[in-house]
Design a protein around this motif. Structure first.
Motif, mmCIF file in Angstrom:
data_model
loop_
_atom_site.group_PDB
_atom_site.id
_atom_site.type_symbol
_atom_site.label_atom_id
_atom_site.label_comp_id
_atom_site.label_asym_id
_atom_site.label_seq_id
_atom_site.Cartn_x
_atom_site.Cartn_y
_atom_site.Cartn_z
ATOM 1 N N VAL A 55 -2.711 -12.405 -6.084
ATOM 2 C CA VAL A 55 -1.570 -13.241 -5.705
ATOM 3 C C VAL A 55 -1.638 -14.538 -6.502
ATOM 4 N N ALA A 56 -0.497 -15.219 -6.547
ATOM 5 C CA ALA A 56 -0.435 -16.518 -7.216
ATOM 6 C C ALA A 56 0.433 -17.443 -6.377
ATOM 7 N N GLN A 57 0.072 -18.713 -6.353
ATOM 8 C CA GLN A 57 0.813 -19.677 -5.539
ATOM 9 C C GLN A 57 1.984 -20.253 -6.329
ATOM 10 N N GLN A 58 3.180 -20.126 -5.748
ATOM 11 C CA GLN A 58 4.380 -20.674 -6.380
ATOM 12 C C GLN A 58 4.681 -22.079 -5.889
ATOM 13 N N SER A 59 4.325 -22.357 -4.659
ATOM 14 C CA SER A 59 4.522 -23.677 -4.070
ATOM 15 C C SER A 59 3.472 -23.825 -2.985
ATOM 16 N N PRO A 60 3.331 -25.022 -2.396
ATOM 17 C CA PRO A 60 2.283 -25.211 -1.388
ATOM 18 C C PRO A 60 2.305 -24.193 -0.256
ATOM 19 N N ARG A 61 3.480 -23.640 0.087
ATOM 20 C CA ARG A 61 3.552 -22.722 1.219
ATOM 21 C C ARG A 61 4.083 -21.342 0.855
ATOM 22 N N VAL A 62 4.250 -21.082 -0.426
ATOM 23 C CA VAL A 62 4.777 -19.784 -0.849
ATOM 24 C C VAL A 62 3.850 -19.180 -1.909
ATOM 25 N N THR A 63 3.415 -17.959 -1.631
ATOM 26 C CA THR A 63 2.556 -17.214 -2.539
ATOM 27 C C THR A 63 3.231 -15.885 -2.850
ATOM 28 N N VAL A 64 3.067 -15.381 -4.077
ATOM 29 C CA VAL A 64 3.668 -14.103 -4.452
ATOM 30 C C VAL A 64 2.601 -13.146 -4.952
ATOM 31 N N VAL A 65 2.852 -11.861 -4.749
ATOM 32 C CA VAL A 65 1.979 -10.826 -5.291
ATOM 33 C C VAL A 65 2.180 -10.788 -6.799
ATOM 34 N N THR A 66 1.086 -10.839 -7.534
ATOM 35 C CA THR A 66 1.178 -10.914 -8.989
ATOM 36 C C THR A 66 1.664 -9.602 -9.598
ATOM 37 N N PRO A 67 2.393 -9.699 -10.697
ATOM 38 C CA PRO A 67 2.828 -8.478 -11.402
ATOM 39 C C PRO A 67 1.662 -7.849 -12.143
ATOM 40 N N ILE A 68 1.838 -6.597 -12.530
ATOM 41 C CA ILE A 68 0.837 -5.923 -13.352
ATOM 42 C C ILE A 68 1.587 -5.029 -14.330
ATOM 43 N N ASP A 69 1.288 -5.164 -15.607
ATOM 44 C CA ASP A 69 1.989 -4.381 -16.622
ATOM 45 C C ASP A 69 0.988 -3.714 -17.555
ATOM 46 N N ALA A 70 1.497 -3.094 -18.597
ATOM 47 C CA ALA A 70 0.639 -2.333 -19.505
ATOM 48 C C ALA A 70 -0.422 -3.213 -20.157
ATOM 49 N N ASP A 71 -0.061 -4.436 -20.524
ATOM 50 C CA ASP A 71 -1.048 -5.329 -21.137
ATOM 51 C C ASP A 71 -2.163 -5.676 -20.148
ATOM 52 N N ASP A 72 -1.789 -5.918 -18.880
ATOM 53 C CA ASP A 72 -2.791 -6.192 -17.856
ATOM 54 C C ASP A 72 -3.741 -5.005 -17.709
ATOM 55 N N ILE A 73 -3.171 -3.814 -17.699
ATOM 56 C CA ILE A 73 -3.980 -2.612 -17.514
ATOM 57 C C ILE A 73 -4.951 -2.429 -18.678
ATOM 58 N N ARG A 74 -4.475 -2.669 -19.886
ATOM 59 C CA ARG A 74 -5.370 -2.562 -21.051
ATOM 60 C C ARG A 74 -6.522 -3.564 -20.941
ATOM 61 N N GLU A 75 -6.218 -4.778 -20.512
ATOM 62 C CA GLU A 75 -7.261 -5.800 -20.384
ATOM 63 C C GLU A 75 -8.263 -5.421 -19.294
ATOM 64 N N ILE A 76 -7.762 -4.880 -18.189
ATOM 65 C CA ILE A 76 -8.658 -4.426 -17.124
ATOM 66 C C ILE A 76 -9.604 -3.354 -17.658
ATOM 67 N N PHE A 77 -9.071 -2.428 -18.458
ATOM 68 C CA PHE A 77 -9.905 -1.349 -18.966
ATOM 69 C C PHE A 77 -10.875 -1.836 -20.038
ATOM 70 N N GLU A 78 -10.533 -2.886 -20.767
ATOM 71 C CA GLU A 78 -11.501 -3.452 -21.700
ATOM 72 C C GLU A 78 -12.743 -3.937 -20.954
ATOM 73 N N VAL A 79 -12.501 -4.637 -19.852
ATOM 74 C CA VAL A 79 -13.619 -5.121 -19.048
ATOM 75 C C VAL A 79 -14.336 -3.949 -18.386
ATOM 76 N N ARG A 80 -13.546 -3.021 -17.848
ATOM 77 C CA ARG A 80 -14.129 -1.866 -17.171
ATOM 78 C C ARG A 80 -15.039 -1.081 -18.100
ATOM 79 N N ARG A 81 -14.596 -0.888 -19.333
ATOM 80 C CA ARG A 81 -15.395 -0.112 -20.287
ATOM 81 C C ARG A 81 -16.747 -0.789 -20.533
ATOM 82 N N ALA A 82 -16.722 -2.094 -20.752
ATOM 83 C CA ALA A 82 -17.972 -2.814 -21.013
ATOM 84 C C ALA A 82 -18.918 -2.720 -19.821
ATOM 85 N N LEU A 83 -18.384 -2.914 -18.632
ATOM 86 C CA LEU A 83 -19.213 -2.913 -17.432
ATOM 87 C C LEU A 83 -19.721 -1.521 -17.087
#
Length: 208
Positions: A55-83
């Motif tokens: 999640v990410a905070q948009q204002s002091p009292r409002v938070t939103v669920v963060t998006p996830i796209d192909a670039d995010d997934i590739r970055e997650i797998f870069e870390v996953r592969r190393a670990l």
């Protein structure tokens, strides 16, 4: 269980299973009332989710669920592969060979077509992950893996069902478990690399 822990666990499950999809607004007042907690434990829960990157905070009292796209997934797998490749090497050297041999046998007999086949397979993977973490015996590495796995549950939900990929995944996990049981660190790391490559390719094709 503390109120903040309950709120965190509920929100985490809802984000991971798609009940709270990317972009969902989590208003502080509304979520506190819905979850039956006061604002202080809710803020603690949201803070933990923000630290997880869910999640990410948009204002002091409002938070939103963060998006996830192909670039995010590739970055997650870069870390996953190393670990995970490092974890496989360490587990082959330090782990309980008999425990991994038993997991290899369970992967060999996994029945995805059964009434509870898919969920039973995911439970088997969770057991495999726990055995891997125990074998690695490195709190820093396993903490980093837990963070990555938090996102992987969400990524898995984005991908469309692919029976052929699930069948291949069973074979790949069986090979990894077999290599760990044989204490073959090179094969364990290579088999992990192949599994992650195939998983990433399938996910990206599924969401494209």
């Amino acid at each position: 269980m503390r109120a903040s822990d309950r709120a965190y666990a509920t929100l985490l499950d809802e984000i991971q299973d798609g009940a709270l999809p990317p972009g969902t607004v989590l208003g502080e007042v509304e979520q506190a009332a819905r979850l039956g907690v006061s604002r202080t434990p809710l803020r603690e829960a949201l803070g933990r989710l923000a630290a997880d990157g869910l999640v990410a905070q948009q204002s002091p009292r409002v938070t939103v669920v963060t998006p996830i796209d192909a670039d995010d997934i590739r970055e997650i797998f870069e870390v996953r592969r190393a670990l995970e490749e490092s974890a496989a090497r360490l587990a082959a050297q330090r782990g309980d060979a008999a425990a991994f041999a038993e997991l290899e046998r369970e992967f060999a007999t996994a029945d995805l077509a059964g009434p509870d086949g898919r969920e039973a397979y995911y439970r088997l993977i969770a057991r495999f992950d726990r055995e891997l973490d125990a074998a690695v015996a490195n709190d820093y590495l396993t903490a980093a893996l837990r963070t990555v796995r938090t996102h992987l549950v969400r990524v898995r939900r984005l991908a469309r069902d692919n029976p052929e990929r699930l069948t291949a995944s069973v074979r790949e996990h069986r090979l990894i478990a077999s290599a760990l049981a044989a204490r073959d660190a090179d094969l364990a790391a290579h088999a992990t690399h192949v599994h992650l490559h195939n998983a990433l390719t399938n996910i990206l094709e599924s969401i494209s």
